[in-house]
Write a protein that holds these residues in place. Structure first.
Motif, PDB file in Angstrom:
ATOM      1  N   ARG A   1      -6.372  -3.506  -1.116  1.00  9.62           N
ATOM      2  CA  ARG A   1      -5.746  -2.175  -1.135  1.00  9.62           C
ATOM      3  C   ARG A   1      -4.248  -2.236  -1.427  1.00  9.62           C
ATOM      4  O   ARG A   1      -3.484  -1.355  -1.017  1.00  9.62           O
ATOM      5  CB  ARG A   1      -5.988  -1.467   0.205  1.00  9.62           C
ATOM      6  N   LYS A   2      -3.833  -3.243  -2.155  1.00 10.67           N
ATOM      7  CA  LYS A   2      -2.412  -3.389  -2.461  1.00 10.67           C
ATOM      8  C   LYS A   2      -2.012  -2.684  -3.754  1.00 10.67           C
ATOM      9  O   LYS A   2      -0.841  -2.348  -3.933  1.00 10.67           O
ATOM     10  CB  LYS A   2      -2.052  -4.879  -2.565  1.00 10.67           C
TER      11      LYS A   2
ATOM     12  N   LEU B   1     -10.015  -3.450   7.060  1.00  7.50           N
ATOM     13  CA  LEU B   1     -10.848  -4.276   6.193  1.00  7.50           C
ATOM     14  C   LEU B   1     -11.854  -5.058   7.031  1.00  7.50           C
ATOM     15  O   LEU B   1     -11.581  -5.407   8.184  1.00  7.50           O
ATOM     16  CB  LEU B   1      -9.981  -5.247   5.390  1.00  7.50           C
TER      17      LEU B   1
ATOM     18  N   ASN C   1     -14.434  -1.974  -1.297  1.00 11.34           N
ATOM     19  CA  ASN C   1     -14.639  -2.191   0.131  1.00 11.34           C
ATOM     20  C   ASN C   1     -16.024  -1.744   0.579  1.00 11.34           C
ATOM     21  O   ASN C   1     -16.692  -2.435   1.368  1.00 11.34           O
ATOM     22  CB  ASN C   1     -13.581  -1.433   0.935  1.00 11.34           C
TER      23      ASN C   1
ATOM     24  N   HIS D   1      -2.649   1.070   0.513  1.00 10.10           N
ATOM     25  CA  HIS D   1      -2.702   0.766   1.940  1.00 10.10           C
ATOM     26  C   HIS D   1      -1.639   1.524   2.726  1.00 10.10           C
ATOM     27  O   HIS D   1      -1.761   1.684   3.954  1.00 10.10           O
ATOM     28  CB  HIS D   1      -2.549  -0.742   2.173  1.00 10.10           C
TER      29      HIS D   1
ATOM     30  N   THR E   1     -13.367 -10.960   2.633  1.00  9.45           N
ATOM     31  CA  THR E   1     -11.991 -10.636   3.010  1.00  9.45           C
ATOM     32  C   THR E   1     -11.167 -11.899   3.203  1.00  9.45           C
ATOM     33  O   THR E   1     -10.014 -11.981   2.761  1.00  9.45           O
ATOM     34  CB  THR E   1     -11.969  -9.801   4.302  1.00  9.45           C
TER      35      THR E   1
ATOM     36  N   THR F   1       1.053  -8.012   4.807  1.00  8.23           N
ATOM     37  CA  THR F   1       1.702  -6.704   4.928  1.00  8.23           C
ATOM     38  C   THR F   1       3.142  -6.845   5.383  1.00  8.23           C
ATOM     39  O   THR F   1       4.039  -6.126   4.904  1.00  8.23           O
ATOM     40  CB  THR F   1       0.921  -5.819   5.912  1.00  8.23           C
TER      41      THR F   1
ATOM     42  N   TYR G   1      -8.019   5.155   3.528  1.00  6.44           N
ATOM     43  CA  TYR G   1      -8.244   3.798   4.046  1.00  6.44           C
ATOM     44  C   TYR G   1      -7.882   3.736   5.527  1.00  6.44           C
ATOM     45  O   TYR G   1      -7.125   2.862   5.967  1.00  6.44           O
ATOM     46  CB  TYR G   1      -7.420   2.791   3.246  1.00  6.44           C
TER      47      TYR G   1
ATOM     48  N   THR H   1      -3.382   6.569   3.531  1.00  2.48           N
ATOM     49  CA  THR H   1      -3.885   6.232   4.861  1.00  2.48           C
ATOM     50  C   THR H   1      -5.100   7.069   5.242  1.00  2.48           C
ATOM     51  O   THR H   1      -5.922   6.646   6.080  1.00  2.48           O
ATOM     52  CB  THR H   1      -2.772   6.433   5.903  1.00  2.48           C
TER      53      THR H   1
ATOM     54  N   SER I   1     -10.316   0.670  -5.006  1.00  2.00           N
ATOM     55  CA  SER I   1     -10.293  -0.139  -3.784  1.00  2.00           C
ATOM     56  C   SER I   1     -11.328   0.335  -2.777  1.00  2.00           C
ATOM     57  O   SER I   1     -12.005  -0.468  -2.114  1.00  2.00           O
ATOM     58  CB  SER I   1      -8.896  -0.108  -3.161  1.00  2.00           C
ATOM     59  N   ARG I   2     -11.487   1.644  -2.665  1.00  2.00           N
ATOM     60  CA  ARG I   2     -12.471   2.200  -1.755  1.00  2.00           C
ATOM     61  C   ARG I   2     -13.879   1.789  -2.160  1.00  2.00           C
ATOM     62  O   ARG I   2     -14.706   1.408  -1.316  1.00  2.00           O
ATOM     63  CB  ARG I   2     -12.335   3.722  -1.751  1.00  2.00           C
TER      64      ARG I   2
ATOM     65  N   HIS J   1     -11.031  -7.815   9.910  1.00  3.56           N
ATOM     66  CA  HIS J   1      -9.648  -7.686  10.364  1.00  3.56           C
ATOM     67  C   HIS J   1      -9.520  -7.907  11.864  1.00  3.56           C
ATOM     68  O   HIS J   1      -8.467  -8.363  12.350  1.00  3.56           O
ATOM     69  CB  HIS J   1      -9.097  -6.308   9.984  1.00  3.56           C
TER      70      HIS J   1
END
Length: 335
Positions: free
Chosen positions: A286-287, A220, A143, A209, A152, A235, A216, A213, A139-140, A223
């Motif tokens: 990031r789920k 995003l 992004n 996510h 996004t 979320t 991330y 923490t 995920s990192r 956002h």
């Protein structure tokens, strides 16, 4: 496929669908967990009662003869007229949607149940697997490499479409009269859901996510604008649920794409960008960890294979034994 009453045909139509039996058991078990943890809801009670009642009624009526044309799986709504036709169509649509309603009720119940069980989180093991196989946090990397407000927004739209696509396609298939296709798809989705929800209970995790923490800490891309509302809604729906392994967003999307390719090729090409975006969104937003996505894909393949075999057995022609014996002893016609 119309239901017939030809006395010469003694085949029996199954009174219950396998997905109904599967969800009757699953909802009963979830209701037991909810009762133990004190998280019992009226929605869970109602849907469990309907499915268990249907199962009991089906067994009670199992000896009642229902003759069908070979290969028929359900009543044909077009065989009736007037109010009877409307009632049959409405009843068919409601029954078609019941497995997907069960998915919704079970997931909403597990959001409360799994934190109360207080099982240790498996996130550290999943993170270690990802870093060993992919050399870092997927995920990192997504992004940092692909992140943009436009992407996004697209990822959020794809992710939110998850709850609508499967049910819409199931009703669409059934109303078109593609009953075999509907039953294969619905059972595969049901197997995917039940196995996946079992994973939520037995392999609890919260996702990057929440658990990472420190990795991330940055929001995003996009956002801060209007996209933030959609991300916050995602979320909020998830809440404190342990809904990580396997990724059901991945599994159910793969199941849908397999059946679209098999039974509705034109719809497959229309859905392909959304489906691929949904698969990618599980990581981009990031789920999930990459191992969750791999497990979800494997679960989808297993569900499709098992569903086809179960349905071929479940809906095989059933012949009334006395009628079969009578035909065996009947004299053969003269030439």
């Amino acid at each position: 496929m119309a239901v017939t009453r030809d006395r010469g045909d003694s085949r029996r139509a199954p009174l219950l669908w396998p997905e109904e039996c599967l969800f009757a058991v699953a909802l009963t078990l979830v209701a037991g967990l909810a009762l133990v943890t004190g998280a019992l809801s009226w929605a869970l009670i109602a849907v469990s009662a309907v499915l268990v009642g249907a199962l009991v009624a089906g067994f009670a009526l199992a000896r009642r003869r229902r003759t069908v044309a070979p290969g028929a799986l359900a009543l044909d709504a077009a065989s009736a007229g007037g109010p009877a036709r409307v009632a049959r169509i409405v009843g068919g649509v409601a029954r078609t949607a019941l497995p997907f309603l069960s998915c919704l009720v079970i997931y909403s119940s597990l959001r409360t149940i799994t934190p109360e069980l207080d099982f240790p989180l498996v996130d550290p093991a999943l993170i270690e697997f990802d870093r060993a196989v992919f050399g870092g946090d997927v995920s990192r990397w997504l992004n940092d490499t692909l992140g943009s407000p436009a992407l996004t927004l697209f990822m959020a739209i794809c992710y939110l479409s998850y709850g609508l696509s499967q049910g819409a396609y199931a009703i669409f298939s059934y109303l078109r009269g593609h009953v075999r296709e509907y039953h294969d798809f619905a059972l595969a989705i049901s197997i995917t859901a039940v196995v996946g929800y079992s994973g939520y209970v037995l392999v609890p995790g919260v996702g990057p996510h929440i658990y990472q923490t420190d990795v991330y800490a940055d929001p995003l891309p996009g956002h801060e604008g209007s996209i933030g509302g959609a991300l916050d809604a995602i979320t909020a729906v998830q809440g404190p649920a342990r809904d990580l392994f396997p990724s059901l967003h991945t599994a159910m999307t793969v199941v849908l794409m397999v059946y679209l390719w098999r039974d509705a090729r034109r719809l497959f090409w229309w859905y392909l960008p959304i489906g691929l975006g949904l698969l990618l969104s599980t990581l981009y937003l990031r789920k999930h960890y990459a191992v969750d996505v791999l497990a979800g894909t494997a679960l989808a393949v297993l569900a499709v294979v098992v569903a086809g075999r179960v349905n071929r057995w479940w809906y095989r022609p059933r012949v009334d034994p006395p009628a079969e014996a009578a035909r065996s002893f009947a004299p053969s016609p003269r030439r």
